[in-house]
Design a protein around this motif. Sequence first.
Motif, PDB file in Angstrom:
ATOM      1  N   ASN A  45       0.630  -0.925   0.114  1.00 17.60           N
ATOM      2  CA  ASN A  45      -0.407   0.186  -0.207  1.00 17.60           C
ATOM      3  C   ASN A  45       1.035   1.471   0.195  1.00 17.60           C
ATOM      4  OD1 ASN A  45      -2.330  -1.423   0.232  1.00 17.60           O
ATOM      5  ND2 ASN A  45      -1.868  -1.707   2.247  1.00 17.60           N
ATOM      6  N   PRO A  46       0.883   2.166  -0.478  1.00 19.61           N
ATOM      7  CA  PRO A  46       0.786   3.997  -0.544  1.00 19.61           C
ATOM      8  C   PRO A  46       0.940   4.334   0.340  1.00 19.61           C
ATOM      9  CG  PRO A  46      -1.182   4.377  -1.516  1.00 19.61           C
ATOM     10  CD  PRO A  46      -0.737   2.057  -1.632  1.00 19.61           C
ATOM     11  N   VAL A  47       1.875   4.910   1.200  1.00 21.44           N
ATOM     12  CA  VAL A  47       2.331   5.764   2.616  1.00 21.44           C
ATOM     13  C   VAL A  47       2.325   6.793   1.899  1.00 21.44           C
ATOM     14  CG1 VAL A  47       3.818   6.307   4.380  1.00 21.44           C
ATOM     15  CG2 VAL A  47       3.797   3.801   2.941  1.00 21.44           C
ATOM     16  N   GLY A  48       1.351   7.539   3.014  1.00 17.21           N
ATOM     17  CA  GLY A  48       0.474   9.090   3.098  1.00 17.21           C
ATOM     18  C   GLY A  48      -0.442   8.934   2.309  1.00 17.21           C
ATOM     19  N   ASN A  49      -0.589   8.735   1.528  1.00 17.00           N
ATOM     20  CA  ASN A  49      -1.534   8.929  -0.151  1.00 17.00           C
ATOM     21  C   ASN A  49      -2.324   7.987  -0.009  1.00 17.00           C
ATOM     22  OD1 ASN A  49      -2.574  10.068  -2.326  1.00 17.00           O
ATOM     23  ND2 ASN A  49      -0.313  10.687  -2.966  1.00 17.00           N
ATOM     24  N   PRO A  50      -3.660   7.552   0.577  1.00 17.97           N
ATOM     25  CA  PRO A  50      -3.974   6.123   0.329  1.00 17.97           C
ATOM     26  C   PRO A  50      -4.993   5.922  -0.911  1.00 17.97           C
ATOM     27  CG  PRO A  50      -5.223   7.723   2.253  1.00 17.97           C
ATOM     28  CD  PRO A  50      -3.278   8.418   1.515  1.00 17.97           C
ATOM     29  N   GLY A  51      -5.204   7.066  -1.657  1.00 14.78           N
ATOM     30  CA  GLY A  51      -5.435   6.594  -2.470  1.00 14.78           C
ATOM     31  C   GLY A  51      -5.083   7.066  -4.246  1.00 14.78           C
ATOM     32  N   ALA A  52      -3.397   6.845  -3.312  1.00 15.37           N
ATOM     33  CA  ALA A  52      -2.353   6.333  -4.580  1.00 15.37           C
ATOM     34  C   ALA A  52      -2.426   5.042  -5.365  1.00 15.37           C
ATOM     35  CB  ALA A  52      -1.236   7.135  -4.580  1.00 15.37           C
ATOM     36  N   PRO A  53      -1.936   4.346  -6.625  1.00 19.55           N
ATOM     37  CA  PRO A  53      -2.056   3.261  -7.012  1.00 19.55           C
ATOM     38  C   PRO A  53      -0.642   2.347  -5.810  1.00 19.55           C
ATOM     39  CG  PRO A  53      -0.865   4.890  -8.622  1.00 19.55           C
ATOM     40  CD  PRO A  53      -1.211   5.221  -7.136  1.00 19.55           C
ATOM     41  N   LEU A  83      15.147   7.408 -15.730  1.00 16.95           N
ATOM     42  CA  LEU A  83      13.640   6.232 -15.731  1.00 16.95           C
ATOM     43  C   LEU A  83      12.605   7.315 -15.299  1.00 16.95           C
ATOM     44  CD1 LEU A  83      14.950   3.346 -13.904  1.00 16.95           C
ATOM     45  CD2 LEU A  83      14.608   3.618 -16.246  1.00 16.95           C
ATOM     46  N   GLY A  84      12.753   8.535 -15.896  1.00 20.46           N
ATOM     47  CA  GLY A  84      11.737   9.519 -15.761  1.00 20.46           C
ATOM     48  C   GLY A  84      10.688   9.627 -14.166  1.00 20.46           C
ATOM     49  N   ARG A  85      11.432   9.647 -13.177  1.00 24.50           N
ATOM     50  CA  ARG A  85      11.357   9.946 -12.165  1.00 24.50           C
ATOM     51  C   ARG A  85      11.357  11.842 -11.759  1.00 24.50           C
ATOM     52  NH1 ARG A  85      11.862   9.654  -5.954  1.00 24.50           N
ATOM     53  NH2 ARG A  85      10.820  11.004  -5.490  1.00 24.50           N
ATOM     54  N   ILE A  86       9.854  11.694 -11.922  1.00 22.47           N
ATOM     55  CA  ILE A  86      10.209  13.689 -11.288  1.00 22.47           C
ATOM     56  C   ILE A  86       9.800  13.995  -9.990  1.00 22.47           C
ATOM     57  CG2 ILE A  86       8.756  15.532 -11.844  1.00 22.47           C
ATOM     58  CD1 ILE A  86       7.970  14.511 -14.525  1.00 22.47           C
ATOM     59  N   ARG A  87      10.758  14.756  -9.405  1.00 18.90           N
ATOM     60  CA  ARG A  87      10.674  14.556  -7.815  1.00 18.90           C
ATOM     61  C   ARG A  87       9.476  15.913  -7.916  1.00 18.90           C
ATOM     62  NH1 ARG A  87      13.455  11.993  -4.555  1.00 18.90           N
ATOM     63  NH2 ARG A  87      15.279  10.960  -5.412  1.00 18.90           N
ATOM     64  N   ALA A  88       8.526  15.630  -7.048  1.00 18.68           N
ATOM     65  CA  ALA A  88       7.470  16.090  -6.880  1.00 18.68           C
ATOM     66  C   ALA A  88       7.505  17.274  -5.578  1.00 18.68           C
ATOM     67  CB  ALA A  88       6.199  15.464  -7.389  1.00 18.68           C
ATOM     68  N   PRO A  89       6.530  18.058  -5.228  1.00 23.10           N
ATOM     69  CA  PRO A  89       6.663  18.495  -4.001  1.00 23.10           C
ATOM     70  C   PRO A  89       6.159  17.375  -2.717  1.00 23.10           C
ATOM     71  CG  PRO A  89       6.104  20.705  -5.667  1.00 23.10           C
ATOM     72  CD  PRO A  89       5.935  19.266  -6.160  1.00 23.10           C
ATOM     73  N   ASP A  90       5.236  16.798  -3.323  1.00 23.42           N
ATOM     74  CA  ASP A  90       4.790  15.288  -2.501  1.00 23.42           C
ATOM     75  C   ASP A  90       5.149  14.820  -2.295  1.00 23.42           C
ATOM     76  OD1 ASP A  90       3.527  14.220  -1.364  1.00 23.42           O
ATOM     77  OD2 ASP A  90       1.408  14.143  -2.599  1.00 23.42           O
ATOM     78  N   ARG A  91       6.280  14.388  -1.016  1.00 25.05           N
ATOM     79  CA  ARG A  91       7.074  13.763  -1.258  1.00 25.05           C
ATOM     80  C   ARG A  91       6.311  12.070  -1.042  1.00 25.05           C
ATOM     81  NH1 ARG A  91      11.604  12.514   2.416  1.00 25.05           N
ATOM     82  NH2 ARG A  91      10.506  10.601   2.894  1.00 25.05           N
ATOM     83  N   ASN A  92       5.027  11.810  -1.627  1.00 28.65           N
ATOM     84  CA  ASN A  92       4.240  10.625  -1.219  1.00 28.65           C
ATOM     85  C   ASN A  92       3.823  10.643  -2.820  1.00 28.65           C
ATOM     86  OD1 ASN A  92       4.872  10.012   1.413  1.00 28.65           O
ATOM     87  ND2 ASN A  92       3.595  11.039   2.147  1.00 28.65           N
ATOM     88  N   ALA A  93       3.892  11.238  -3.155  1.00 35.66           N
ATOM     89  CA  ALA A  93       2.878  11.669  -5.143  1.00 35.66           C
ATOM     90  C   ALA A  93       4.126  10.450  -5.731  1.00 35.66           C
ATOM     91  CB  ALA A  93       3.585  13.191  -5.922  1.00 35.66           C
ATOM     92  N   PRO A  94       2.664   9.989  -6.791  1.00 29.41           N
ATOM     93  CA  PRO A  94       2.797   8.740  -7.652  1.00 29.41           C
ATOM     94  C   PRO A  94       4.348   9.286  -8.306  1.00 29.41           C
ATOM     95  CG  PRO A  94       0.735   8.739  -7.505  1.00 29.41           C
ATOM     96  CD  PRO A  94       1.555  10.374  -6.830  1.00 29.41           C
ATOM     97  N   ARG A  95       5.615   7.388  -8.364  1.00 30.10           N
ATOM     98  CA  ARG A  95       6.532   8.054  -9.396  1.00 30.10           C
ATOM     99  C   ARG A  95       7.147   6.641  -9.642  1.00 30.10           C
ATOM    100  NH1 ARG A  95       8.322   7.828  -3.201  1.00 30.10           N
ATOM    101  NH2 ARG A  95       6.279   9.310  -3.193  1.00 30.10           N
TER     102      ARG A  95
END
Length: 169
Positions: A45-53, A83-95
């Motif tokens: 399960n994702p940490v900190g972002n329950p709606g994320a994949p 590999l396409g990683r974009i660092r978003a301000p939200d540390r728990n964003a999908p990546r």
Amino acid sequence: MNTSARTTLLTLGSNIDPERHIVAALEALDELLGIDGASPIYEANPVGNPGAPRFLNAAARITTDLSPGELKFKVIRPLERRLGRIRAPDRNAPRTIDIDIAAVQGLVVDEEELRLPDPDIPTRAHLAVPLADVAPGFRHPHLGITLGEIAARFRDEPGLARRDDVRWP
């Protein structure tokens, strides 16, 4: 560069096209650094972002004479970008991929950019279990117990499932 090579443990995670990115990251790490051991791949399960994949997670053991800073900024960050990683301000964003240095043999580091061992190892199954797969006898310097002992606490964790259908190599 340091003159002595150390066992270094890495954790990997992906929740954007994770089957492709987790394997691609392991292949690239093996090509760049040589992987001494890799865990099975787990779904969590994702940490900190329950709606994320959900994430796919793994761990790898390498031996390197690079300092943690060199490893992070000269190898890992460029690989994540490739590999396409974009660092978003939200540390728990999908990546696409997240590669972290989880622990380095004989080192404790507490800096803004790097904390070793990763302070989340004792509390997160998706870190502890794969790390124990690659280095069960690795002793946590703060807790005085092995990664195998830490992971044993999570064996019945409902949010973590081994994915034998996704493999490297």
